[in-house]
Design a protein around this motif. Sequence first.
Motif, short mmCIF file in Angstrom:
data_model
loop_
_atom_site.label_atom_id
_atom_site.label_comp_id
_atom_site.label_asym_id
_atom_site.label_seq_id
_atom_site.Cartn_x
_atom_site.Cartn_y
_atom_site.Cartn_z
N LEU A 52 62.83 12.36 38.34
CA LEU A 52 63.64 13.42 38.96
C LEU A 52 63.81 14.62 38.03
CD1 LEU A 52 66.55 11.77 40.98
CD2 LEU A 52 64.82 13.34 41.80
N LYS A 53 64.01 14.34 36.74
CA LYS A 53 64.15 15.43 35.77
C LYS A 53 62.87 16.26 35.74
CE LYS A 53 67.43 13.15 32.72
NZ LYS A 53 67.61 12.49 31.42
N ILE A 54 61.73 15.58 35.78
CA ILE A 54 60.45 16.28 35.77
C ILE A 54 60.31 17.15 37.01
CG2 ILE A 54 57.94 15.95 35.96
CD1 ILE A 54 58.32 13.46 34.13
N ILE A 55 60.67 16.60 38.16
CA ILE A 55 60.55 17.34 39.42
C ILE A 55 61.49 18.56 39.40
CG2 ILE A 55 60.98 17.23 41.90
CD1 ILE A 55 59.82 14.40 41.84
N GLN A 56 62.70 18.37 38.88
CA GLN A 56 63.63 19.51 38.79
C GLN A 56 63.06 20.60 37.89
OE1 GLN A 56 67.13 17.36 37.44
NE2 GLN A 56 68.19 17.94 39.32
N LYS A 57 62.46 20.19 36.79
CA LYS A 57 61.88 21.16 35.86
C LYS A 57 60.73 21.92 36.53
CE LYS A 57 59.60 21.39 31.37
NZ LYS A 57 59.05 20.60 30.25
#
Length: 149
Positions: A52-57
């Motif tokens: 999720l952090k990667i997708i947000q970034k």
Amino acid sequence: MTLYDQISEDIKAAMKARDKVRLETLRNIKKVFIEAKTAPGANDTLDDADALKIIQKLAKQGRESAATFAEKGRQDLADSELAQVAVIESYLPKQLSEAEIETAVKAIIAETGAAGMKDMGKVMGIASKQLAGKADGRAISVVVKRLLA
């Protein structure tokens, strides 16, 4: 099904549907996931929180790129970037409204006993963890500053 598996399945669906924008975007997401899984110390794993952090970034980078393209008069590239951001954001949880963020931050302030701007770091640390994936860090920061000022 993990987010990684979901992306893999959606790549297949995009191929069958001949959806070029979705396919390109999902392949890019999977590439970044694989890079994260094979990074030193990752033990070939990628849990949903990290995904999720990667997708947000990626979504944030896409929005910034689109703004830059629009600013430079390249609306065609901005539109392309925004189409990819729309695909990326479909994998993110629904974002909280400012009122919902404010309610959560008020509870954190009451819980920690924060009294002023000197306690902003303490409040931001807890708020960022509690609202991870649900709200943008900048939006959280604005609300915390307003409530502590």
